[in-house]
Design an enzyme around this catalytic site. Sequence first.
Site, PDB file in Angstrom:
ATOM      1  N   TYR A  77     -34.386 -81.721  -2.805  1.00 32.81           N
ATOM      2  CA  TYR A  77     -35.135 -82.704  -1.996  1.00 32.81           C
ATOM      3  C   TYR A  77     -34.855 -84.118  -2.491  1.00 32.81           C
ATOM      4  CZ  TYR A  77     -39.536 -85.085  -0.531  1.00 32.81           C
ATOM      5  OH  TYR A  77     -40.481 -85.948  -0.032  1.00 32.81           O
ATOM      6  N   ASP A  99     -36.375 -83.705  18.962  1.00 33.99           N
ATOM      7  CA  ASP A  99     -35.878 -83.112  17.720  1.00 33.99           C
ATOM      8  C   ASP A  99     -34.828 -84.078  17.185  1.00 33.99           C
ATOM      9  OD1 ASP A  99     -34.592 -81.814  15.683  1.00 33.99           O
ATOM     10  OD2 ASP A  99     -34.620 -79.851  16.657  1.00 33.99           O
ATOM     11  N   LYS A 121     -33.125 -87.390  -0.700  1.00 33.41           N
ATOM     12  CA  LYS A 121     -33.820 -88.690  -0.607  1.00 33.41           C
ATOM     13  C   LYS A 121     -33.011 -89.787  -1.308  1.00 33.41           C
ATOM     14  CE  LYS A 121     -37.888 -87.691   1.402  1.00 33.41           C
ATOM     15  NZ  LYS A 121     -38.154 -88.099   2.802  1.00 33.41           N
TER      16      LYS A 121
END
Length: 240
Positions: A150, A57, A154
């Site tokens: 999002y 993870d 990014k």
Amino acid sequence: MSDSPVTLVTGSARGIGLAVARSLRERGDRVHAVYRTENERAVALRDEFGERAHRADLLVPDDADRLAAEVLALDGRLDHAVHAVGEYVSGPLAELSHADFQRMWASNAESSFLFFNAVRAPLRDAGGRAVFFGCSGLNGLRGRRETAAYAAAKSALLVLVRGWAIEEAAHGVTVNMISPGVIPHDAAHVDTLDADRQARIPLGEPGRLEDVAQAVSWLCSRAASHTTGTDLLVSGGWML
Ligand SMILES: NC(=O)c1ccc[n+]([C@@H]2O[C@H](COP(=O)([O-])OP(=O)(O)OC[C@H]3O[C@@H](n4cnc5c(N)ncnc54)[C@H](OP(=O)(O)O)[C@@H]3O)[C@@H](O)[C@H]2O)c1
């Protein structure tokens, strides 16, 4: 085989990461694949990549460090590190939950920070390559109706990539980003499969997994040795 490059590809239980892992293995790299969730894809990945399949993870610092150590224990070096993790959420900011906001930052920016910290030293030893994934349209710092959280995460990742590119240049390490447009696969988000979205791609069709894999292969080749800090669009003109 023992002289072949050693390549680590995260997010490789499905989608882009899996296509990249397979493609680089086909060209001769010793590819290490990574899954997070224990499910049938993880079983298939272990069948396919054997001792070079790892569970981690990448939001857990110890997992990222252990992953790098496992690669070195098996193959003694690391030439290429490809981080194909980055969850996606869409919808207006006015309706975005705090949990989803945090998830975007963690999955796209924080996991990249932890991953690069774990692979930096062996990449420096090898004069290696790192590749991260953005999304198209980052350069313009556009506002977006449905994907602002999002794209914000990014965008932060792109600044990190450029920072790493500058810092690592003295060590012979290149750090780049690939920004896919719309790349459907068997576990892709429903937005990626939306016919109206696909119809708006200037080149007239969605990208293929192999389009992205070929771009990674190029960035992880001698031909790209003078390319660092770039954001390479594989988007068919989407979001220009
Ligand atoms: N597909 C597209 O159209 C598109 C477009 C633009 C950008 N991108 C970017 O390209 C990259 C790959 O896209 P994709 O569509 O292949 O993604 P995906 O289908 O969401 O797969 C990503 C993989 O990342 C793994 N993952 C997520 N969180 C993790 C964590 N904390 N630790 C370890 N592994 C974790 C998941 O593993 P498990 O399944 O084992 O949990 C999953 O299989 C992402 O960064 C994405 O944002 C994709």
